[in-house]
Design an enzyme around this catalytic site. Structure first.
Site, PDB file in Angstrom:
ATOM      1  N   LYS A 149       0.816  -1.219   0.000  1.00 32.07           N
ATOM      2  CA  LYS A 149       0.000   0.000   0.000  1.00 32.07           C
ATOM      3  C   LYS A 149       0.854   1.275   0.000  1.00 32.07           C
ATOM      4  CE  LYS A 149      -3.970  -2.130   2.293  1.00 32.07           C
ATOM      5  NZ  LYS A 149      -5.000  -1.943   3.339  1.00 32.07           N
ATOM      6  N   HIS A 184      -2.234  -5.568   1.609  1.00 32.02           N
ATOM      7  CA  HIS A 184      -3.544  -6.224   1.466  1.00 32.02           C
ATOM      8  C   HIS A 184      -3.287  -7.601   0.876  1.00 32.02           C
ATOM      9  CE1 HIS A 184      -7.641  -7.121   0.171  1.00 32.02           C
ATOM     10  NE2 HIS A 184      -7.083  -7.526  -0.959  1.00 32.02           N
ATOM     11  N   TYR A 199     -12.299  -2.033  -3.956  1.00 36.16           N
ATOM     12  CA  TYR A 199     -12.819  -2.217  -2.590  1.00 36.16           C
ATOM     13  C   TYR A 199     -14.349  -2.110  -2.542  1.00 36.16           C
ATOM     14  CZ  TYR A 199      -8.239  -2.274  -0.234  1.00 36.16           C
ATOM     15  OH  TYR A 199      -6.983  -2.620   0.234  1.00 36.16           O
ATOM     16  N   GLU A 232      -9.468 -10.634  -7.617  1.00 34.59           N
ATOM     17  CA  GLU A 232      -8.509  -9.538  -7.415  1.00 34.59           C
ATOM     18  C   GLU A 232      -7.339  -9.642  -8.394  1.00 34.59           C
ATOM     19  OE1 GLU A 232      -9.647  -8.734  -2.736  1.00 34.59           O
ATOM     20  OE2 GLU A 232      -7.701  -9.657  -3.181  1.00 34.59           O
ATOM     21  N   ASN A 255      -2.082   0.067   6.820  1.00 34.49           N
ATOM     22  CA  ASN A 255      -1.580  -1.223   7.337  1.00 34.49           C
ATOM     23  C   ASN A 255      -0.679  -1.947   6.333  1.00 34.49           C
ATOM     24  OD1 ASN A 255      -3.615  -1.983   5.611  1.00 34.49           O
ATOM     25  ND2 ASN A 255      -4.682  -3.319   7.052  1.00 34.49           N
ATOM     26  N   ARG A 258      -1.659 -14.511   4.311  1.00 33.72           N
ATOM     27  CA  ARG A 258      -2.369 -13.856   5.412  1.00 33.72           C
ATOM     28  C   ARG A 258      -1.613 -14.027   6.735  1.00 33.72           C
ATOM     29  NH1 ARG A 258      -7.014 -11.680   4.110  1.00 33.72           N
ATOM     30  NH2 ARG A 258      -7.960 -11.810   6.178  1.00 33.72           N
TER      31      ARG A 258
HETATM   32  P1  CMP Z   1      -7.445  -4.492   3.676  1.00 27.48           P
HETATM   33  O1  CMP Z   1      -6.988  -5.863   3.931  1.00 27.48           O
HETATM   34  O2  CMP Z   1      -6.822  -3.768   2.530  1.00 27.48           O
HETATM   35  O3  CMP Z   1      -9.037  -4.487   3.464  1.00 27.48           O
HETATM   36  C1  CMP Z   1      -9.825  -3.337   3.699  1.00 27.48           C
HETATM   37  C2  CMP Z   1      -9.070  -2.235   4.389  1.00 27.48           C
HETATM   38  O4  CMP Z   1      -9.847  -1.240   5.018  1.00 27.48           O
HETATM   39  C3  CMP Z   1      -8.256  -2.844   5.508  1.00 27.48           C
HETATM   40  O5  CMP Z   1      -7.188  -3.611   4.996  1.00 27.48           O
HETATM   41  C4  CMP Z   1      -7.850  -1.587   6.290  1.00 27.48           C
HETATM   42  O6  CMP Z   1      -6.653  -1.012   5.821  1.00 27.48           O
HETATM   43  C5  CMP Z   1      -8.976  -0.599   5.969  1.00 27.48           C
HETATM   44  N1  CMP Z   1      -9.720  -0.212   7.158  1.00 27.48           N
HETATM   45  C6  CMP Z   1      -9.800   1.040   7.634  1.00 27.48           C
HETATM   46  N2  CMP Z   1     -10.547   1.077   8.744  1.00 27.48           N
HETATM   47  C7  CMP Z   1     -10.951  -0.180   9.006  1.00 27.48           C
HETATM   48  C8  CMP Z   1     -11.743  -0.792  10.007  1.00 27.48           C
HETATM   49  N3  CMP Z   1     -12.278  -0.079  11.015  1.00 27.48           N
HETATM   50  N4  CMP Z   1     -11.946  -2.121   9.941  1.00 27.48           N
HETATM   51  C9  CMP Z   1     -11.403  -2.857   8.929  1.00 27.48           C
HETATM   52  N5  CMP Z   1     -10.645  -2.322   7.937  1.00 27.48           N
HETATM   53  C10 CMP Z   1     -10.420  -1.008   7.975  1.00 27.48           C
END
Ligand code: CMP
Length: 140
Positions: A11, A117, A51, A128, A114, A87
């Site tokens: 990311k 993904h 998303y 995806e 984070n 994961r």
């Molecule tokens: P990702 O695995 O990319 O899938 C969806 C993303 O939404 C997740 O990682 C987080 O980076 C983002 N996100 C932001 N806020 C939240 C939240 N409260 N709960 C879950 N995902 C979140």
């Protein structure tokens, strides 16, 4: 265990901090092979489409902003049990809950930033991968 493919994304928070190599090394050390990789600065429409499953969630607007704030690296990873393995290497979505040694424990800033993904199931992995890559771009 069959050889699987999964989708992975490094990311913008991680590309900004020049962590592409360190994150990819962790994936490779876990036995995953990068069979496709490219750097993409996604548009708002691309982020919203990717998303779309989260579009009703309260964090959707922030998610799209975060994902369009800079370049990402989209990858296809191949290996035994690749979806689950990826994961495990990523760690929990919220870095506060991520286990020692995982990418998110080591590099993530927050739940929104984070760092990575990864697909959560065979169906989403196929969707995806197809969202970002054509078949001829996957070189095993
Ligand atoms: P990702 O695995 O990319 O899938 C969806 C993303 O939404 C997740 O990682 C987080 O980076 C983002 N996100 C932001 N806020 C939240 C939240 N409260 N709960 C879950 N995902 C979140």
């Amino acid at each position: 265990m069959a050889i699987e493919r999964t989708f992975s994304m490094i990311k913008p928070d991680a590309t900004r901090r020049n962590l592409t190599g360190k994150i990819t090394a962790k994936l490779e050390e876990a036995g995953l092979r990068v069979v496709a990789s490219k750097r993409v600065w996604m548009s708002r429409a691309q982020a919203e489409g990717f998303y779309a499953v989260h579009k009703e969630r309260p964090f959707f607007g922030e998610l799209v902003e975060t994902m369009t704030a800079g370049p990402t690296v989209v990858q296809v990873l191949e290996g035994e049990n690749a979806i689950l393995k990826n994961r495990e290497v990523m760690g929990a979505t919220n870095p506060a809950n991520a286990a020692e040694g995982t990418i998110r424990k080591e590099f993530a800033v927050s739940i929104g930033e984070n760092s990575v993904h990864g697909s959560d199931a065979p169906e989403t992995a196929a969707q995806e991968i197809a969202y970002w890559f054509s078949g001829v771009e996957l070189v095993g």
